[in-house]
Design a protein around this motif. Sequence first.
Motif, PDB file in Angstrom:
ATOM      1  N   ARG A  52       0.805  -1.227   0.000  1.00 30.15           N
ATOM      2  CA  ARG A  52       0.000   0.000   0.000  1.00 30.15           C
ATOM      3  C   ARG A  52       0.834   1.272   0.000  1.00 30.15           C
ATOM      4  NH1 ARG A  52      -5.379  -0.697   2.573  1.00 30.15           N
ATOM      5  NH2 ARG A  52      -5.789  -2.920   2.718  1.00 30.15           N
ATOM      6  N   VAL A  53       2.076   1.188   0.453  1.00 28.68           N
ATOM      7  CA  VAL A  53       2.879   2.415   0.532  1.00 28.68           C
ATOM      8  C   VAL A  53       4.122   2.349  -0.357  1.00 28.68           C
ATOM      9  CG1 VAL A  53       4.237   3.888   2.049  1.00 28.68           C
ATOM     10  CG2 VAL A  53       2.043   3.010   2.827  1.00 28.68           C
ATOM     11  N   VAL A  54       4.924   1.306  -0.180  1.00 31.82           N
ATOM     12  CA  VAL A  54       6.204   1.283  -0.897  1.00 31.82           C
ATOM     13  C   VAL A  54       5.985   1.124  -2.406  1.00 31.82           C
ATOM     14  CG1 VAL A  54       8.413   0.115  -1.148  1.00 31.82           C
ATOM     15  CG2 VAL A  54       7.406   0.376   1.117  1.00 31.82           C
ATOM     16  N   THR A  55       5.131   0.176  -2.801  1.00 28.48           N
ATOM     17  CA  THR A  55       4.930  -0.055  -4.235  1.00 28.48           C
ATOM     18  C   THR A  55       4.365   1.182  -4.935  1.00 28.48           C
ATOM     19  OG1 THR A  55       4.592  -2.370  -3.710  1.00 28.48           O
ATOM     20  CG2 THR A  55       3.985  -1.675  -5.916  1.00 28.48           C
ATOM     21  N   PRO A  56       3.295   1.804  -4.405  1.00 26.32           N
ATOM     22  CA  PRO A  56       2.835   3.028  -5.078  1.00 26.32           C
ATOM     23  C   PRO A  56       3.897   4.127  -5.090  1.00 26.32           C
ATOM     24  CG  PRO A  56       1.346   2.459  -3.254  1.00 26.32           C
ATOM     25  CD  PRO A  56       2.377   1.391  -3.332  1.00 26.32           C
ATOM     26  N   ALA A  57       4.700   4.218  -4.033  1.00 30.81           N
ATOM     27  CA  ALA A  57       5.717   5.272  -4.006  1.00 30.81           C
ATOM     28  C   ALA A  57       6.797   5.010  -5.048  1.00 30.81           C
ATOM     29  CB  ALA A  57       6.338   5.364  -2.611  1.00 30.81           C
ATOM     30  N   ALA A  58       6.991   3.749  -5.409  1.00 32.84           N
ATOM     31  CA  ALA A  58       8.058   3.404  -6.352  1.00 32.84           C
ATOM     32  C   ALA A  58       7.519   3.192  -7.763  1.00 32.84           C
ATOM     33  CB  ALA A  58       8.784   2.153  -5.864  1.00 32.84           C
ATOM     34  N   THR A  59       6.246   3.553  -7.997  1.00 30.71           N
ATOM     35  CA  THR A  59       5.603   3.235  -9.278  1.00 30.71           C
ATOM     36  C   THR A  59       6.442   3.627 -10.486  1.00 30.71           C
ATOM     37  OG1 THR A  59       3.482   3.598  -8.245  1.00 30.71           O
ATOM     38  CG2 THR A  59       3.501   3.496 -10.633  1.00 30.71           C
ATOM     39  N   SER A  60       6.999   4.821 -10.462  1.00 32.16           N
ATOM     40  CA  SER A  60       7.691   5.262 -11.672  1.00 32.16           C
ATOM     41  C   SER A  60       8.907   4.382 -11.956  1.00 32.16           C
ATOM     42  CB  SER A  60       8.052   6.744 -11.566  1.00 32.16           C
ATOM     43  OG  SER A  60       9.387   6.922 -11.245  1.00 32.16           O
ATOM     44  N   GLY A  61       9.625   3.990 -10.916  1.00 34.79           N
ATOM     45  CA  GLY A  61      10.769   3.103 -11.103  1.00 34.79           C
ATOM     46  C   GLY A  61      10.350   1.706 -11.530  1.00 34.79           C
ATOM     47  N   ILE A  62       9.210   1.254 -11.009  1.00 31.99           N
ATOM     48  CA  ILE A  62       8.721  -0.075 -11.369  1.00 31.99           C
ATOM     49  C   ILE A  62       8.309  -0.085 -12.844  1.00 31.99           C
ATOM     50  CG2 ILE A  62       6.925  -1.792 -10.909  1.00 31.99           C
ATOM     51  CD1 ILE A  62       7.012  -0.855  -7.967  1.00 31.99           C
ATOM     52  N   ILE A  63       7.681   1.005 -13.283  1.00 31.79           N
ATOM     53  CA  ILE A  63       7.326   1.099 -14.700  1.00 31.79           C
ATOM     54  C   ILE A  63       8.582   1.083 -15.560  1.00 31.79           C
ATOM     55  CG2 ILE A  63       6.342   2.625 -16.465  1.00 31.79           C
ATOM     56  CD1 ILE A  63       4.251   3.440 -14.394  1.00 31.79           C
ATOM     57  N   ALA A  64       9.618   1.789 -15.112  1.00 35.49           N
ATOM     58  CA  ALA A  64      10.884   1.778 -15.856  1.00 35.49           C
ATOM     59  C   ALA A  64      11.402   0.349 -15.974  1.00 35.49           C
ATOM     60  CB  ALA A  64      11.911   2.660 -15.160  1.00 35.49           C
ATOM     61  N   ALA A  65      11.256  -0.424 -14.913  1.00 36.40           N
ATOM     62  CA  ALA A  65      11.698  -1.820 -14.938  1.00 36.40           C
ATOM     63  C   ALA A  65      10.908  -2.614 -15.974  1.00 36.40           C
ATOM     64  CB  ALA A  65      11.534  -2.443 -13.549  1.00 36.40           C
ATOM     65  N   TYR A  66       9.591  -2.371 -16.021  1.00 38.99           N
ATOM     66  CA  TYR A  66       8.752  -3.094 -16.985  1.00 38.99           C
ATOM     67  C   TYR A  66       9.129  -2.720 -18.420  1.00 38.99           C
ATOM     68  CZ  TYR A  66       5.690  -4.316 -13.068  1.00 38.99           C
ATOM     69  OH  TYR A  66       5.181  -4.798 -11.890  1.00 38.99           O
ATOM     70  N   ILE A  67       9.384  -1.430 -18.637  1.00 39.40           N
ATOM     71  CA  ILE A  67       9.748  -0.983 -19.986  1.00 39.40           C
ATOM     72  C   ILE A  67      11.050  -1.646 -20.424  1.00 39.40           C
ATOM     73  CG2 ILE A  67      10.436   1.020 -21.363  1.00 39.40           C
ATOM     74  CD1 ILE A  67       7.480   0.911 -20.741  1.00 39.40           C
ATOM     75  N   LEU A  68      11.987  -1.715 -19.495  1.00 39.91           N
ATOM     76  CA  LEU A  68      13.250  -2.390 -19.796  1.00 39.91           C
ATOM     77  C   LEU A  68      12.969  -3.846 -20.173  1.00 39.91           C
ATOM     78  CD1 LEU A  68      16.390  -2.120 -19.679  1.00 39.91           C
ATOM     79  CD2 LEU A  68      16.243  -3.143 -17.400  1.00 39.91           C
ATOM     80  N   GLY A  69      12.094  -4.493 -19.406  1.00 36.59           N
ATOM     81  CA  GLY A  69      11.745  -5.883 -19.681  1.00 36.59           C
ATOM     82  C   GLY A  69      11.093  -6.035 -21.045  1.00 36.59           C
ATOM     83  N   ILE A  70      10.181  -5.117 -21.381  1.00 33.80           N
ATOM     84  CA  ILE A  70       9.505  -5.182 -22.677  1.00 33.80           C
ATOM     85  C   ILE A  70      10.523  -5.023 -23.806  1.00 33.80           C
ATOM     86  CG2 ILE A  70       7.868  -3.991 -24.194  1.00 33.80           C
ATOM     87  CD1 ILE A  70       6.236  -3.299 -21.678  1.00 33.80           C
ATOM     88  N   SER A  71      11.415  -4.041 -23.661  1.00 34.29           N
ATOM     89  CA  SER A  71      12.421  -3.828 -24.702  1.00 34.29           C
ATOM     90  C   SER A  71      13.297  -5.060 -24.876  1.00 34.29           C
ATOM     91  CB  SER A  71      13.300  -2.629 -24.348  1.00 34.29           C
ATOM     92  OG  SER A  71      12.515  -1.489 -24.200  1.00 34.29           O
ATOM     93  N   PHE A  89      10.453   2.049 -29.741  1.00 33.30           N
ATOM     94  CA  PHE A  89      10.349   3.488 -29.544  1.00 33.30           C
ATOM     95  C   PHE A  89       9.007   3.848 -28.911  1.00 33.30           C
ATOM     96  CE2 PHE A  89       9.777   7.882 -31.156  1.00 33.30           C
ATOM     97  CZ  PHE A  89      10.909   8.437 -30.590  1.00 33.30           C
ATOM     98  N   VAL A  90       7.937   3.244 -29.436  1.00 33.01           N
ATOM     99  CA  VAL A  90       6.603   3.522 -28.894  1.00 33.01           C
ATOM    100  C   VAL A  90       6.540   3.112 -27.424  1.00 33.01           C
ATOM    101  CG1 VAL A  90       4.188   2.792 -28.982  1.00 33.01           C
ATOM    102  CG2 VAL A  90       5.370   3.446 -31.081  1.00 33.01           C
ATOM    103  N   PHE A  91       7.069   1.929 -27.103  1.00 34.30           N
ATOM    104  CA  PHE A  91       7.041   1.493 -25.702  1.00 34.30           C
ATOM    105  C   PHE A  91       7.848   2.433 -24.813  1.00 34.30           C
ATOM    106  CE2 PHE A  91       5.695  -2.825 -27.142  1.00 34.30           C
ATOM    107  CZ  PHE A  91       4.545  -2.854 -26.386  1.00 34.30           C
ATOM    108  N   ASN A  92       8.970   2.909 -25.346  1.00 34.63           N
ATOM    109  CA  ASN A  92       9.779   3.826 -24.542  1.00 34.63           C
ATOM    110  C   ASN A  92       9.064   5.141 -24.292  1.00 34.63           C
ATOM    111  OD1 ASN A  92      12.308   2.681 -23.706  1.00 34.63           O
ATOM    112  ND2 ASN A  92      12.766   2.445 -25.866  1.00 34.63           N
ATOM    113  N   ILE A  93       8.363   5.626 -25.320  1.00 32.01           N
ATOM    114  CA  ILE A  93       7.599   6.871 -25.155  1.00 32.01           C
ATOM    115  C   ILE A  93       6.501   6.669 -24.111  1.00 32.01           C
ATOM    116  CG2 ILE A  93       6.038   8.495 -26.284  1.00 32.01           C
ATOM    117  CD1 ILE A  93       8.653   8.975 -27.434  1.00 32.01           C
ATOM    118  N   LEU A  94       5.771   5.550 -24.254  1.00 31.58           N
ATOM    119  CA  LEU A  94       4.710   5.265 -23.293  1.00 31.58           C
ATOM    120  C   LEU A  94       5.282   5.184 -21.884  1.00 31.58           C
ATOM    121  CD1 LEU A  94       2.558   2.555 -25.133  1.00 31.58           C
ATOM    122  CD2 LEU A  94       1.983   4.944 -24.698  1.00 31.58           C
TER     123      LEU A  94
END
Lengths: 310, 259
Positions: free
Chosen positions: A210-229, A293-298
């Motif tokens: 409830r606290v740590v994951t939402p606070a780290a959302t932007s970094g977690i998304i960066a991790a997912y984007i890296l994984g997608i790429s 590129f599209v995934f990186n922009i998103l």
Amino acid sequence: MTTTQLKDPPISKRLAKNIKRNFIERVIEIILMFAALAATFITIGIVYILVTEASGFFKEVSIIEFLTSRQWSPLFEDAHYGILPLISGTLTTSFVALSIAIPIGTVAAIYLSEFASHKTRESVKPVLELLVGVPTVVFGYFALLFVTPLLQKINPDLPTFNMLGPGIVMGVMIIPYIASVAEDAMRAVPMNMREGSYAMGATKFQTAIRVVTPAATSGIIAAYILGISRAVGETMVVAIAAGQQPTFTFNPLEGAATITAYIVQVAMGDLPHGSLGYQSIFAAGMVLFVITFVFNILGHMARKRFAERY
Amino acid sequence: MAQNKLNIKAEAKNLNFFYADGTKALKDVSLPVYENKITALIGPSGCGKSTFLRCFNRMHDLYPGNRYEGQILLHPDNTNVLAKGVDPIEVRMRISMVFQKPNPFPKSIYENVAYGLRVRGERSKSAVDDKVEEALKGASLWNEVKDRLQDLAFNLSGGQQQRLCIARALATDPEIMLFDEPTSALDPIATVNIEELMSGLKNKLSILIVTHNMQQAARISDYTAYMYLGEMIEFDATDKIFTNPGRKETEDYITGKFG
């Protein structure tokens, strides 16, 4: 030298510009700038080559056919140039890989960041990161010779070349990327935010979710984007274990070729420079470039939306 | 002071505390926390006042290796908060805390205040709505935020964020509230707001506050304890401590000769 000697020159001289020092500073700045610009120029160069070579391809093949035909057989007598089968192959293997890597990578990150003791974390993380160092060709044969036969025991109809096996192996391969980046993001959440949650009577799990994951959302998304790429760009695993037969299908139980597998297949063959088949890999490469590129922009947009502000 | 009418809400008895590296941070500290009063802990940096405060809600349990000796009794049921069999989560449900730096969660204003209720499993929307409103009013924040409860808490000013943290702590009806230098990161106006708020809150609960600001202790507290090097040097009514302290060390500290 004594201190009196230091004081000797008149004030105007001591305060004068130090030409030598300024010159050295300037040189250092220029060297640093070139290092930063090198990566930019290389990217621009890659885009330039992709576009020029692909434009040769599109003089012969209409963009409409390229984007709508469901057949990709540029090297055959009866040549068809529809990119869709390669896109479907790329998306299907990536989807299988990510549906394994994202959940497991996220849970691993939460465990390592919030639950594991210092000792556990220090011993698990290096092992996880070792997985990153394994050459992908090893993963490819692992998929072909171990995972697929295993899957065939469950489903005897599964062909030797299929997208499920390499997809799963690719997922395992990507777990450490996602786990490592997401864990860094969670560990960067300040301790006082966790303490605020614990002080309210929250458990470790409640605090993590409830606290740590939402606070780290932007970094977690960066991790997912890296994984997608990583998944979209992965080459060897799919080239080895998914077969190289371009088929328009989203069924992971079938074999197919991905964009990358096609490029490696043609690039390693003996097609003459400038031929249409040769140019087709640049068209395919451009599609790959656009997808990542599209995934990186998103991802960039999502990261801005959820940027940390603690 | 008519001490005979006072109820003791909590009481530290011969408390020793050791950090994981073996440092003994508290030495035989005893202190009563009176009901519906504000008790201030003062002393120079590193004297152990924050360490002492964080014993009351077992915050030290979050870091492995820390060790308590002695008792903190919670009245009226006489529970020893530090006992092995006592769940720190249960303790924190009764004793809430406000920190030095405002630490709202990355959630809406509403969800920040509702947090304690959510972790306690409260599901009724109307019950949560009522509690959130009550707590925000209790923290004098309601009028400023009632039209934007769904805004992210980070959009509030520092002083508003700290009042939000107080509302968050209030929403679960704690018996004791711990304040760890709650105004040290705030501007003077926000500080006055928080001080007035604390003075009003003591009608409902008991307050223990750590402050490095002696004027603040003198302004708002009923009792003051002076700590130095992990020891409780003196504890008395605030008037007495600041006008006629019993110990030379206390006098040196409050007159600014030391610290």
